[in-house]
Design a protein around this motif. Structure first.
Motif, PDB file in Angstrom:
ATOM      1  N   VAL A 133      47.965  39.166  32.881  1.00  0.00           N
ATOM      2  CA  VAL A 133      48.139  38.523  34.181  1.00  0.00           C
ATOM      3  C   VAL A 133      48.219  39.603  35.250  1.00  0.00           C
ATOM      4  CG1 VAL A 133      49.560  36.951  35.559  1.00  0.00           C
ATOM      5  CG2 VAL A 133      49.450  36.666  33.061  1.00  0.00           C
ATOM      6  N   ALA A 134      47.519  39.414  36.361  1.00  0.00           N
ATOM      7  CA  ALA A 134      47.613  40.317  37.507  1.00  0.00           C
ATOM      8  C   ALA A 134      48.474  39.653  38.575  1.00  0.00           C
ATOM      9  CB  ALA A 134      46.235  40.637  38.065  1.00  0.00           C
ATOM     10  N   ALA A 135      49.554  40.323  38.985  1.00  0.00           N
ATOM     11  CA  ALA A 135      50.431  39.859  40.070  1.00  0.00           C
ATOM     12  C   ALA A 135      50.121  40.716  41.288  1.00  0.00           C
ATOM     13  CB  ALA A 135      51.890  39.963  39.663  1.00  0.00           C
ATOM     14  N   ILE A 136      49.330  40.195  42.207  1.00  0.00           N
ATOM     15  CA  ILE A 136      48.733  40.985  43.290  1.00  0.00           C
ATOM     16  C   ILE A 136      49.469  40.724  44.602  1.00  0.00           C
ATOM     17  CG2 ILE A 136      46.601  41.483  44.535  1.00  0.00           C
ATOM     18  CD1 ILE A 136      45.134  40.100  42.098  1.00  0.00           C
ATOM     19  N   ARG A 137      50.107  41.757  45.115  1.00  0.00           N
ATOM     20  CA  ARG A 137      50.771  41.673  46.422  1.00  0.00           C
ATOM     21  C   ARG A 137      49.981  42.514  47.409  1.00  0.00           C
ATOM     22  NH1 ARG A 137      54.633  45.310  48.225  1.00  0.00           N
ATOM     23  NH2 ARG A 137      55.033  45.953  46.081  1.00  0.00           N
ATOM     24  N   GLY A 138      49.311  41.844  48.347  1.00  0.00           N
ATOM     25  CA  GLY A 138      48.576  42.565  49.380  1.00  0.00           C
ATOM     26  C   GLY A 138      47.173  42.974  48.975  1.00  0.00           C
ATOM     27  N   ALA A 139      46.732  44.104  49.513  1.00  0.00           N
ATOM     28  CA  ALA A 139      45.340  44.529  49.414  1.00  0.00           C
ATOM     29  C   ALA A 139      44.919  44.846  47.987  1.00  0.00           C
ATOM     30  CB  ALA A 139      45.114  45.758  50.299  1.00  0.00           C
ATOM     31  N   CYS A 140      43.683  44.432  47.654  1.00  0.00           N
ATOM     32  CA  CYS A 140      43.179  44.618  46.289  1.00  0.00           C
ATOM     33  C   CYS A 140      41.657  44.812  46.304  1.00  0.00           C
ATOM     34  CB  CYS A 140      43.558  43.387  45.450  1.00  0.00           C
ATOM     35  SG  CYS A 140      43.175  43.526  43.698  1.00  0.00           S
ATOM     36  N   PRO A 141      41.173  45.898  46.933  1.00  0.00           N
ATOM     37  CA  PRO A 141      39.737  46.142  46.973  1.00  0.00           C
ATOM     38  C   PRO A 141      39.235  46.934  45.763  1.00  0.00           C
ATOM     39  CG  PRO A 141      40.844  47.787  48.289  1.00  0.00           C
ATOM     40  CD  PRO A 141      41.925  46.869  47.750  1.00  0.00           C
ATOM     41  N   ALA A 142      37.921  46.891  45.568  1.00  0.00           N
ATOM     42  CA  ALA A 142      37.197  47.801  44.670  1.00  0.00           C
ATOM     43  C   ALA A 142      37.801  47.910  43.269  1.00  0.00           C
ATOM     44  CB  ALA A 142      37.083  49.168  45.342  1.00  0.00           C
ATOM     45  N   GLY A 143      38.276  49.099  42.884  1.00  0.00           N
ATOM     46  CA  GLY A 143      38.827  49.290  41.548  1.00  0.00           C
ATOM     47  C   GLY A 143      40.014  48.401  41.263  1.00  0.00           C
ATOM     48  N   GLY A 144      40.791  48.071  42.300  1.00  0.00           N
ATOM     49  CA  GLY A 144      41.896  47.139  42.111  1.00  0.00           C
ATOM     50  C   GLY A 144      41.400  45.746  41.800  1.00  0.00           C
ATOM     51  N   CYS A 145      40.315  45.353  42.461  1.00  0.00           N
ATOM     52  CA  CYS A 145      39.718  44.046  42.214  1.00  0.00           C
ATOM     53  C   CYS A 145      39.205  43.940  40.782  1.00  0.00           C
ATOM     54  CB  CYS A 145      38.591  43.796  43.212  1.00  0.00           C
ATOM     55  SG  CYS A 145      37.709  42.237  42.937  1.00  0.00           S
ATOM     56  N   VAL A 146      38.481  44.953  40.311  1.00  0.00           N
ATOM     57  CA  VAL A 146      37.943  44.854  38.951  1.00  0.00           C
ATOM     58  C   VAL A 146      39.062  44.899  37.916  1.00  0.00           C
ATOM     59  CG1 VAL A 146      37.503  47.325  38.517  1.00  0.00           C
ATOM     60  CG2 VAL A 146      36.053  45.595  37.446  1.00  0.00           C
ATOM     61  N   LEU A 147      40.126  45.633  38.195  1.00  0.00           N
ATOM     62  CA  LEU A 147      41.289  45.625  37.306  1.00  0.00           C
ATOM     63  C   LEU A 147      41.833  44.215  37.171  1.00  0.00           C
ATOM     64  CD1 LEU A 147      43.586  47.018  35.712  1.00  0.00           C
ATOM     65  CD2 LEU A 147      44.691  47.485  37.898  1.00  0.00           C
ATOM     66  N   SER A 148      41.964  43.523  38.285  1.00  0.00           N
ATOM     67  CA  SER A 148      42.481  42.152  38.235  1.00  0.00           C
ATOM     68  C   SER A 148      41.491  41.207  37.555  1.00  0.00           C
ATOM     69  CB  SER A 148      42.808  41.661  39.646  1.00  0.00           C
ATOM     70  OG  SER A 148      41.653  41.381  40.402  1.00  0.00           O
ATOM     71  N   MET A 149      40.195  41.420  37.766  1.00  0.00           N
ATOM     72  CA  MET A 149      39.188  40.540  37.150  1.00  0.00           C
ATOM     73  C   MET A 149      39.192  40.637  35.634  1.00  0.00           C
ATOM     74  SD  MET A 149      35.801  40.430  39.580  1.00  0.00           S
ATOM     75  CE  MET A 149      35.245  42.075  39.150  1.00  0.00           C
ATOM     76  N   CYS A 150      39.622  41.774  35.108  1.00  0.00           N
ATOM     77  CA  CYS A 150      39.674  41.943  33.655  1.00  0.00           C
ATOM     78  C   CYS A 150      40.868  41.216  33.039  1.00  0.00           C
ATOM     79  CB  CYS A 150      39.727  43.427  33.297  1.00  0.00           C
ATOM     80  SG  CYS A 150      38.168  44.298  33.565  1.00  0.00           S
ATOM     81  N   CYS A 151      41.769  40.713  33.877  1.00  0.00           N
ATOM     82  CA  CYS A 151      42.920  39.963  33.378  1.00  0.00           C
ATOM     83  C   CYS A 151      42.548  38.497  33.151  1.00  0.00           C
ATOM     84  CB  CYS A 151      44.082  40.070  34.368  1.00  0.00           C
ATOM     85  SG  CYS A 151      44.783  41.736  34.495  1.00  0.00           S
ATOM     86  N   ASP A 152      43.376  37.818  32.390  1.00  0.00           N
ATOM     87  CA  ASP A 152      43.132  36.410  32.090  1.00  0.00           C
ATOM     88  C   ASP A 152      43.459  35.503  33.265  1.00  0.00           C
ATOM     89  OD1 ASP A 152      42.607  37.289  29.484  1.00  0.00           O
ATOM     90  OD2 ASP A 152      44.673  36.932  28.830  1.00  0.00           O
ATOM     91  N   TYR A 153      44.387  35.940  34.124  1.00  0.00           N
ATOM     92  CA  TYR A 153      44.878  35.084  35.206  1.00  0.00           C
ATOM     93  C   TYR A 153      45.291  35.976  36.359  1.00  0.00           C
ATOM     94  CZ  TYR A 153      47.287  30.884  37.067  1.00  0.00           C
ATOM     95  OH  TYR A 153      47.682  29.788  37.810  1.00  0.00           O
ATOM     96  N   ARG A 154      44.962  35.543  37.588  1.00  0.00           N
ATOM     97  CA  ARG A 154      45.246  36.332  38.782  1.00  0.00           C
ATOM     98  C   ARG A 154      46.077  35.507  39.775  1.00  0.00           C
ATOM     99  NH1 ARG A 154      40.967  37.278  36.416  1.00  0.00           N
ATOM    100  NH2 ARG A 154      40.039  35.325  37.099  1.00  0.00           N
ATOM    101  N   ILE A 155      47.230  36.042  40.144  1.00  0.00           N
ATOM    102  CA  ILE A 155      48.091  35.432  41.155  1.00  0.00           C
ATOM    103  C   ILE A 155      48.146  36.389  42.333  1.00  0.00           C
ATOM    104  CG2 ILE A 155      50.406  34.578  41.666  1.00  0.00           C
ATOM    105  CD1 ILE A 155      50.796  34.104  38.677  1.00  0.00           C
ATOM    106  N   MET A 156      47.927  35.869  43.549  1.00  0.00           N
ATOM    107  CA  MET A 156      47.842  36.750  44.722  1.00  0.00           C
ATOM    108  C   MET A 156      48.626  36.167  45.884  1.00  0.00           C
ATOM    109  SD  MET A 156      44.403  38.451  46.358  1.00  0.00           S
ATOM    110  CE  MET A 156      44.511  39.695  47.662  1.00  0.00           C
ATOM    111  N   THR A 157      49.142  37.043  46.715  1.00  0.00           N
ATOM    112  CA  THR A 157      49.937  36.633  47.860  1.00  0.00           C
ATOM    113  C   THR A 157      49.076  36.143  49.017  1.00  0.00           C
ATOM    114  OG1 THR A 157      49.946  38.934  48.615  1.00  0.00           O
ATOM    115  CG2 THR A 157      51.876  38.165  47.373  1.00  0.00           C
ATOM    116  N   THR A 158      49.689  35.335  49.861  1.00  0.00           N
ATOM    117  CA  THR A 158      49.229  35.085  51.223  1.00  0.00           C
ATOM    118  C   THR A 158      50.393  35.450  52.141  1.00  0.00           C
ATOM    119  OG1 THR A 158      50.037  32.792  51.289  1.00  0.00           O
ATOM    120  CG2 THR A 158      47.806  33.140  50.459  1.00  0.00           C
TER     121      THR A 158
END
Length: 305
Positions: A133-158
């Motif tokens: 699971v990726a718990a994403i707070r704030g900015a997530c471009p490029a390498g951060g994005c692909v890291l999260s895409m490799c996870c089963d589930y992505r949760i991100m802030t607004t």
């Protein structure tokens, strides 16, 4: 000993680990960070319960990287991981450290080492028998994005003011790696991917949820960095606990059938992509573009990231 950028925390009475990234100022991902993430994954997989899925076996005895900070009684199994940032800033990770990509400051040997560490970790994460699971707070471009895409589930802030995600490499004159393209196509469909990637675009977390790049949103408007981080991490823990109430066998077999071939193809591309990537990074136009960005970032005291 290398600087420590990665922390593993397994709370009592849980079967998931929180893997936190902390490389100030923006978690830019250099060779050491990718290597520590890979070692953290190996550590967590070594505490998997015995699996009956032949393509997803748990590692044997391992040597623990001393750079990792680990809180774990070593008596409990680890069946899932949550990847997050512990920065005092609304950034999951700003992507790869540009100094690893800037040819005048690197070499073919260093780039191959860096790119191999990065993509071997990502391929392994994609097919890991752990719930991821990726718990994403704030900015997530490029390498951060692909890291999260490799996870089963992505949760991100607004609500942080910097809730953006995407593969924006083209904006720097760098092509998006083939495996990263294939994974985004798998997640959100080819039509959306063409527009996003060729335009070097980043999406808001709300737009990413609409196209399926993000699975769940957490509003953290008005919260401090610490409280926002705890809220998105709490949502990730809640999801992990829900999924881990189910037996592993069905999930593991399904994940294996969906992802192992894709991950193996990814890993097979790494040597060729290293050579082609280094040639491209030596293109004068790319060198100039990256050099300009590095100079701008090094002098930007009030950068958005």
């Amino acid at each position: 000993m290398s600087e420590s950028y990665v922390t593993i925390d397994v709370a009592a009475n849980t079967q998931h680990a929180v893997i936190s990234i902390n490389r100030p100022p923006v978690n830019s991902m250099n060779y050491a960070l990718w290597a520590q993430l890979s070692d953290a994954l190996t550590y967590c997989e070594s505490f998997l319960p015995p699996s009956k899925v032949p393509t997803m076996t748990r590692p044997k005895e391992i040597t623990v990287n001393p750079a990792l900070k680990i809180t774990h009684n070593k008596e409990s199994f680890i069946r899932g991981i949550i990847l997050t940032s512990s920065l005092s800033k609304n950034v999951f990770t700003a992507g790869n450290d540009l100094l690893e990509l800037y040819a005048p400051k690197s070499s073919l040997e260093q780039y191959v080492k860096f790119n191999t560490a990065q993509n071997v970790f990502l391929g392994r994460l994609l097919k890991s028998p752990l719930l991821t699971v990726a718990a994403i707070r704030g900015a997530c471009p490029a390498g951060g994005c692909v890291l999260s895409m490799c996870c089963d589930y992505r949760i991100m802030t607004t609500g942080t003011g910097s809730d953006f995600i995407g593969l924006n490499e083209v904006a720097l004159g760098i092509p998006v790696p083939t495996s990263w393209i294939r994974l985004m196509e798998h997640l959100i469909g080819g039509g959306n991917v063409t527009k996003l990637l060729t335009g070097g675009e980043l999406m808001t977390s709300i737009a990413a949820k609409e196209v399926g790049l993000v699975d769940e949103l957490v509003d953290v408007s008005g919260l401090s960095f610490k409280d926002a981080g705890e809220k998105v991490l709490g949502a990730a823990r809640k999801y992990a606990e829900k999924i881990l109430k189910m037996p592993d066998s069905g999930r593991l077999r399904t994940k294996s059938d969906m992802r192992v071939q894709m991950a193996d193809n990814w890993l097979a591309r790494v040597p060729m992509e290293c050579i082609g990537g280094w040639e491209l990074l030596n293109d004068p136009a790319v060198v100039k573009a990256l050099g300009g960005v590095i100079q701008k970032l090094s002098g930007a005291k009030n950068s958005k990231l």
